[in-house]
Scaffold this motif. Structure first.
Motif, PDB file in Angstrom:
ATOM      1  N   UNK A 176      -9.876  13.242  -0.483  1.00 28.66           N
ATOM      2  CA  UNK A 176     -10.654  12.837   1.223  1.00 28.66           C
ATOM      3  C   UNK A 176      -9.445  12.415   1.907  1.00 28.66           C
ATOM      4  N   UNK A 177      -9.172  10.728   1.141  1.00 24.55           N
ATOM      5  CA  UNK A 177      -8.302  10.500   1.922  1.00 24.55           C
ATOM      6  C   UNK A 177      -7.479  11.029   3.318  1.00 24.55           C
ATOM      7  N   UNK A 178      -7.157  10.398   4.422  1.00 27.45           N
ATOM      8  CA  UNK A 178      -6.689  10.420   6.026  1.00 27.45           C
ATOM      9  C   UNK A 178      -4.891  11.185   5.343  1.00 27.45           C
ATOM     10  N   UNK A 198      -8.321   2.561   4.663  1.00 27.26           N
ATOM     11  CA  UNK A 198      -9.043   1.453   4.296  1.00 27.26           C
ATOM     12  C   UNK A 198      -9.447   0.894   2.511  1.00 27.26           C
ATOM     13  N   UNK A 199     -10.238   0.119   2.578  1.00 29.08           N
ATOM     14  CA  UNK A 199     -10.323   0.011   0.664  1.00 29.08           C
ATOM     15  C   UNK A 199      -8.076  -0.866   0.378  1.00 29.08           C
ATOM     16  N   UNK A 200      -7.776  -1.344   0.998  1.00 33.97           N
ATOM     17  CA  UNK A 200      -7.042  -1.857   0.610  1.00 33.97           C
ATOM     18  C   UNK A 200      -6.185  -2.955  -0.087  1.00 33.97           C
TER      19      UNK A 200
END
Length: 253
Positions: A215-217, A223-225
């Protein structure tokens, strides 16, 4: 208006009572005997499923085996494809609990299928997020692709179609579920491809159909890069024992 001089019995008798009409959802709480679903139709768990139920019962204290009712109903449904009334009676017998308690569970949770819903039970979510993302069009497409109306079965008994409330994947709306598999981020072409694959004997890849992971954008991961800091990062020196080596500090870019 109420007249203080009017006898109370007349006031009570004049009160109007209303009853609600029969609802389609009555199927959730009402059982009607049919040729294939009545207490006289025998039901037995397979030997493998009996072993599974026995193993599950061992997880609970003696006398509390009724706590396994949800597992037993699920096992019965996976064996039969649905849960007939005779299976409920068998579960009540195995778990030493009143039949009514099994009925209560089976009628409360809508994932329990109390009538045959086809080889592939298609459930289209119609709650607000899915509705805003076009669930009405998805539902219409499923009806056309399966040649099945809501609440019914296709002529070949391959598909059963129902509309359901939230399936818990709102960020990936619109969503439909086929048996246990979720298909998300749907469009009209996706629906036709999924149904056609099922008709041909395949199992289409489940999950988002748009290509995104989970469900990532849609624009990609935001985030969490970076790798997270190691254990002990920013811990006070006084809290680190002499036997424990101080964790390395992350390298600055």
């Amino acid at each position: 208006m109420f007249n203080k001089t009017q006898p109370l019995t007349q006031v009570i008798c004049a009160r109007k009572f209303f009853t609600t009409p029969k609802l389609i959802s009555d199927e959730l709480v009402v059982h009607r005997d049919t040729n294939d679903n009545n207490p006289e139709v025998p039901f037995q768990f397979t030997e493998a499923n009996m072993m599974r139920i026995a193993a599950i019962i061992q997880n609970y204290p003696k006398g509390a085996q009724r706590a396994a009712v949800s597992f037993a109903i699920d096992i019965a449904q996976r064996q039969m494809g649905w849960v007939p009334i005779s299976a409920m009676h068998k579960i009540a017998e195995l778990l030493s609990m009143p039949r009514m308690r099994v009925y209560e569970w089976a009628t409360f949770y809508t994932m329990t299928r109390r009538r045959f819903r086809g080889k592939f039970h298609v459930k289209v979510c119609k709650t607000t997020p899915c509705m805003l993302r076009g669930s009405d069009i998805i539902l219409q497409t499923v009806e056309e692709a399966t040649n099945c109306t809501v609440g019914g079965l296709s002529e070949d008994k391959m598909f059963g179609l129902d509309v359901v409330e939230c399936q818990g994947a709102c960020v990936n709306a619109p969503v439909m579920v086929v048996n246990d598999d979720y298909y998300e981020d749907l469009n009209v072409c996706d629906v036709y491809n999924i149904i056609q694959t099922l008709k041909c004997g395949g199992i289409p890849p489940w999950g988002p159909q748009s290509g995104r992971a989970s469900c990532e954008p849609h624009c990609g991961q935001m985030s969490l890069l970076e790798m997270p800091p190691p254990p002990g990062f920013m811990m006070q020196d006084a809290l680190i024992g002499s036997e424990v080596s101080k964790p390395p500090k992350p390298k600055s870019k």
